[in-house]
Motif scaffolding. Structure first.
Motif, PDB file in Angstrom:
ATOM      1  N   VAL A   1       0.864  -1.175   0.000  1.00  0.00           N
ATOM      2  CA  VAL A   1       0.000   0.000   0.000  1.00  0.00           C
ATOM      3  C   VAL A   1       0.903   1.229   0.000  1.00  0.00           C
ATOM      4  CG1 VAL A   1      -1.680   1.317   1.348  1.00  0.00           C
ATOM      5  CG2 VAL A   1      -1.799  -1.169   1.325  1.00  0.00           C
ATOM      6  N   VAL A   2       0.546   2.224  -0.815  1.00  0.00           N
ATOM      7  CA  VAL A   2       1.292   3.480  -0.862  1.00  0.00           C
ATOM      8  C   VAL A   2       0.451   4.568  -0.197  1.00  0.00           C
ATOM      9  CG1 VAL A   2       2.341   5.224  -2.357  1.00  0.00           C
ATOM     10  CG2 VAL A   2       2.476   2.796  -2.985  1.00  0.00           C
ATOM     11  N   VAL A   3       1.052   5.233   0.783  1.00  0.00           N
ATOM     12  CA  VAL A   3       0.408   6.349   1.477  1.00  0.00           C
ATOM     13  C   VAL A   3       1.345   7.550   1.353  1.00  0.00           C
ATOM     14  CG1 VAL A   3      -0.483   7.218   3.675  1.00  0.00           C
ATOM     15  CG2 VAL A   3      -0.739   4.798   3.097  1.00  0.00           C
ATOM     16  N   PRO A   4       1.136   8.408   0.350  1.00  0.00           N
ATOM     17  CA  PRO A   4       2.027   9.550   0.153  1.00  0.00           C
ATOM     18  C   PRO A   4       2.015  10.518   1.334  1.00  0.00           C
ATOM     19  CG  PRO A   4       0.689   9.163  -1.798  1.00  0.00           C
ATOM     20  CD  PRO A   4       0.120   8.314  -0.699  1.00  0.00           C
ATOM     21  N   ALA A   5       3.194  10.963   1.726  1.00  0.00           N
ATOM     22  CA  ALA A   5       3.322  11.916   2.830  1.00  0.00           C
ATOM     23  C   ALA A   5       2.590  13.214   2.535  1.00  0.00           C
ATOM     24  CB  ALA A   5       4.793  12.188   3.121  1.00  0.00           C
ATOM     25  N   VAL A   6       2.456  13.574   1.266  1.00  0.00           N
ATOM     26  CA  VAL A   6       1.786  14.822   0.902  1.00  0.00           C
ATOM     27  C   VAL A   6       0.340  14.847   1.411  1.00  0.00           C
ATOM     28  CG1 VAL A   6       0.996  14.120  -1.404  1.00  0.00           C
ATOM     29  CG2 VAL A   6       1.571  16.498  -0.960  1.00  0.00           C
ATOM     30  N   GLY A   7      -0.260  13.706   1.632  1.00  0.00           N
ATOM     31  CA  GLY A   7      -1.601  13.632   2.197  1.00  0.00           C
ATOM     32  C   GLY A   7      -1.638  14.021   3.666  1.00  0.00           C
ATOM     33  N   PHE A   8      -0.452  14.264   4.247  1.00  0.00           N
ATOM     34  CA  PHE A   8      -0.348  14.665   5.645  1.00  0.00           C
ATOM     35  C   PHE A   8       0.362  16.010   5.786  1.00  0.00           C
ATOM     36  CE2 PHE A   8      -1.390  10.320   5.585  1.00  0.00           C
ATOM     37  CZ  PHE A   8      -2.292  10.181   6.624  1.00  0.00           C
ATOM     38  N   TYR A   9       0.302  16.803   4.700  1.00  0.00           N
ATOM     39  CA  TYR A   9       0.774  18.180   4.796  1.00  0.00           C
ATOM     40  C   TYR A   9      -0.262  18.973   5.563  1.00  0.00           C
ATOM     41  CZ  TYR A   9       4.676  17.766   1.482  1.00  0.00           C
ATOM     42  OH  TYR A   9       5.864  17.446   0.870  1.00  0.00           O
ATOM     43  N   ARG A  10       0.200  20.014   6.211  1.00  0.00           N
ATOM     44  CA  ARG A  10      -0.680  20.866   7.002  1.00  0.00           C
ATOM     45  C   ARG A  10      -1.540  21.750   6.087  1.00  0.00           C
ATOM     46  NH1 ARG A  10       4.083  20.981  10.638  1.00  0.00           N
ATOM     47  NH2 ARG A  10       3.342  20.029  12.559  1.00  0.00           N
TER      48      ARG A  10
ATOM     49  N   THR B   1       6.839  30.955  -0.543  1.00  0.00           N
ATOM     50  CA  THR B   1       8.166  30.539  -1.012  1.00  0.00           C
ATOM     51  C   THR B   1       9.221  30.649   0.089  1.00  0.00           C
ATOM     52  OG1 THR B   1       8.610  32.758  -1.867  1.00  0.00           O
ATOM     53  CG2 THR B   1       7.671  31.149  -3.416  1.00  0.00           C
ATOM     54  N   ASP B   2       8.868  30.269   1.302  1.00  0.00           N
ATOM     55  CA  ASP B   2       9.810  30.320   2.417  1.00  0.00           C
ATOM     56  C   ASP B   2      10.455  28.933   2.576  1.00  0.00           C
ATOM     57  OD1 ASP B   2      11.058  30.174   4.933  1.00  0.00           O
ATOM     58  OD2 ASP B   2       9.707  31.673   5.769  1.00  0.00           O
ATOM     59  N   PRO B   3      11.750  28.790   2.256  1.00  0.00           N
ATOM     60  CA  PRO B   3      12.389  27.479   2.347  1.00  0.00           C
ATOM     61  C   PRO B   3      12.471  26.949   3.781  1.00  0.00           C
ATOM     62  CG  PRO B   3      14.004  29.149   1.729  1.00  0.00           C
ATOM     63  CD  PRO B   3      12.665  29.808   1.744  1.00  0.00           C
ATOM     64  N   ASP B   4      12.568  27.831   4.770  1.00  0.00           N
ATOM     65  CA  ASP B   4      12.599  27.363   6.157  1.00  0.00           C
ATOM     66  C   ASP B   4      11.249  26.768   6.552  1.00  0.00           C
ATOM     67  OD1 ASP B   4      15.277  28.016   6.646  1.00  0.00           O
ATOM     68  OD2 ASP B   4      14.749  30.096   7.103  1.00  0.00           O
ATOM     69  N   ALA B   5      10.166  27.392   6.123  1.00  0.00           N
ATOM     70  CA  ALA B   5       8.838  26.841   6.385  1.00  0.00           C
ATOM     71  C   ALA B   5       8.669  25.509   5.647  1.00  0.00           C
ATOM     72  CB  ALA B   5       7.757  27.823   5.962  1.00  0.00           C
ATOM     73  N   ARG B   6       9.186  25.421   4.435  1.00  0.00           N
ATOM     74  CA  ARG B   6       9.117  24.155   3.688  1.00  0.00           C
ATOM     75  C   ARG B   6       9.811  23.043   4.455  1.00  0.00           C
ATOM     76  NH1 ARG B   6       8.369  19.893   2.055  1.00  0.00           N
ATOM     77  NH2 ARG B   6       8.556  19.068  -0.053  1.00  0.00           N
ATOM     78  N   TYR B   7      10.906  23.386   5.080  1.00  0.00           N
ATOM     79  CA  TYR B   7      11.705  22.410   5.829  1.00  0.00           C
ATOM     80  C   TYR B   7      11.019  21.975   7.126  1.00  0.00           C
ATOM     81  CZ  TYR B   7      15.817  20.497   8.246  1.00  0.00           C
ATOM     82  OH  TYR B   7      16.684  19.695   8.929  1.00  0.00           O
ATOM     83  N   THR B   8      10.406  22.911   7.842  1.00  0.00           N
ATOM     84  CA  THR B   8       9.903  22.592   9.178  1.00  0.00           C
ATOM     85  C   THR B   8       8.383  22.560   9.337  1.00  0.00           C
ATOM     86  OG1 THR B   8       9.986  24.926   9.848  1.00  0.00           O
ATOM     87  CG2 THR B   8      11.943  23.575  10.299  1.00  0.00           C
ATOM     88  N   ASP B   9       7.641  23.233   8.464  1.00  0.00           N
ATOM     89  CA  ASP B   9       6.220  23.451   8.739  1.00  0.00           C
ATOM     90  C   ASP B   9       5.232  22.705   7.854  1.00  0.00           C
ATOM     91  OD1 ASP B   9       7.205  25.235  10.588  1.00  0.00           O
ATOM     92  OD2 ASP B   9       6.711  27.022   9.429  1.00  0.00           O
ATOM     93  N   TRP B  10       5.680  22.082   6.799  1.00  0.00           N
ATOM     94  CA  TRP B  10       4.724  21.509   5.860  1.00  0.00           C
ATOM     95  C   TRP B  10       4.163  20.161   6.302  1.00  0.00           C
ATOM     96  CZ3 TRP B  10       4.960  22.529   0.011  1.00  0.00           C
ATOM     97  CH2 TRP B  10       5.064  23.896  -0.234  1.00  0.00           C
ATOM     98  N   LEU B  11       5.003  19.244   6.708  1.00  0.00           N
ATOM     99  CA  LEU B  11       4.558  17.892   7.047  1.00  0.00           C
ATOM    100  C   LEU B  11       4.056  17.831   8.484  1.00  0.00           C
ATOM    101  CD1 LEU B  11       4.342  14.883   6.232  1.00  0.00           C
ATOM    102  CD2 LEU B  11       6.682  14.604   7.080  1.00  0.00           C
ATOM    103  N   ASP B  12       2.865  17.298   8.669  1.00  0.00           N
ATOM    104  CA  ASP B  12       2.304  17.089  10.000  1.00  0.00           C
ATOM    105  C   ASP B  12       2.771  15.712  10.476  1.00  0.00           C
ATOM    106  OD1 ASP B  12       0.807  16.732  12.299  1.00  0.00           O
ATOM    107  OD2 ASP B  12      -1.040  17.530  11.420  1.00  0.00           O
ATOM    108  N   THR B  13       3.959  15.686  11.065  1.00  0.00           N
ATOM    109  CA  THR B  13       4.560  14.418  11.487  1.00  0.00           C
ATOM    110  C   THR B  13       3.725  13.729  12.563  1.00  0.00           C
ATOM    111  OG1 THR B  13       5.989  15.577  13.058  1.00  0.00           O
ATOM    112  CG2 THR B  13       6.903  15.108  10.888  1.00  0.00           C
ATOM    113  N   GLY B  14       3.115  14.508  13.440  1.00  0.00           N
ATOM    114  CA  GLY B  14       2.258  13.923  14.473  1.00  0.00           C
ATOM    115  C   GLY B  14       1.102  13.157  13.863  1.00  0.00           C
ATOM    116  N   ALA B  15       0.459  13.751  12.867  1.00  0.00           N
ATOM    117  CA  ALA B  15      -0.677  13.087  12.217  1.00  0.00           C
ATOM    118  C   ALA B  15      -0.229  11.857  11.444  1.00  0.00           C
ATOM    119  CB  ALA B  15      -1.391  14.060  11.288  1.00  0.00           C
ATOM    120  N   LEU B  16       0.893  11.936  10.752  1.00  0.00           N
ATOM    121  CA  LEU B  16       1.385  10.776  10.004  1.00  0.00           C
ATOM    122  C   LEU B  16       1.701   9.624  10.957  1.00  0.00           C
ATOM    123  CD1 LEU B  16       2.160   9.554   7.268  1.00  0.00           C
ATOM    124  CD2 LEU B  16       4.400  10.638   7.515  1.00  0.00           C
ATOM    125  N   GLY B  17       2.330   9.933  12.071  1.00  0.00           N
ATOM    126  CA  GLY B  17       2.614   8.900  13.061  1.00  0.00           C
ATOM    127  C   GLY B  17       1.351   8.339  13.693  1.00  0.00           C
TER     128      GLY B  17
END
Length: 183
Positions: free
Chosen positions: A30-39, A50-66
């Motif tokens: 089964v494939v579950v793309p991480a993009v489905g857990f972006y904030r 276009t903030d690269p720091d936000a891209r690095y730290t703020d996009w993926l909701d790691t809590g929800a993916l876990g």
């Protein structure tokens, strides 16, 4: 299994290819793309589009993916995962039902910047691209993201953490480097 790499390395394509081949080897996938857990955009783009720091730290909701995927399919979990939490195109909840993980199957999570954030993957494959190759293969409208991947390489060192590394500078000539328990 995480398939970690920048968009230019096509982690989704590799995960899809693996998922298509695994049943022939007796393993459902089964494939579950991480993009489905972006904030949501209100959080993801709080500092601009276009903030690269936000891209690095703020996009993926790691809590929800876990919580919604990795925990339920891990040891002691319910065995039912959420295939996506957020619909980026509509910027609202995906409202998808939970799905049962296939017994003895493999869950593949393709995405970028997946290591070093506390996600409990059993195996990590990292698609390594040199900065020059990332720059060449990243579409101009996404070039603002490149500093996020440079920072990821410097701060997390995803090559050192991964179980296997695919050198992905040339899409027609990938090279597999096994590491850790596989090398």
């Amino acid at each position: 299994m995480a398939v970690d790499g920048p968009d230019a390395a096509a982690p989704d394509a590799l995960a899809g290819s693996l998922a298509a081949r695994l049943p022939m080897l007796g393993r459902a996938a089964v494939v579950v793309p991480a993009v489905g857990f972006y904030r949501p955009a209100s959080l993801r783009l709080e500092h601009g589009r276009t903030d690269p720091d936000a891209r690095y730290t703020d996009w993926l909701d790691t809590g929800a993916l876990g919580r919604e995927v990795l925990g339920p399919v891990g040891p002691g979990g319910s065995g039912e995962f959420l295939p996506a939490l957020w619909d980026l195109a509509r910027d609202r909840s995906a409202r998808l039902p939970r799905r049962p993980a296939p017994a003895g199957g493999v869950l593949l999570v393709p995405g970028s910047l997946l290591q070093g954030v506390g996600l409990a993957f059993d195996v990590v494959v990292h698609l390594r691209m040199a900065p020059a190759a990332r720059s060449r293969r990243t579409p101009p409208e996404q070039a603002w993201e490149l500093p996020a991947f440079d920072r990821y390489d410097d701060e997390v060192d995803p090559v050192a953490l991964a179980d296997a590394v695919v050198l992905a500078d040339h899409p027609d000539r990938p090279a597999l480097v096994l590491q850790g328990r596989f090398g």
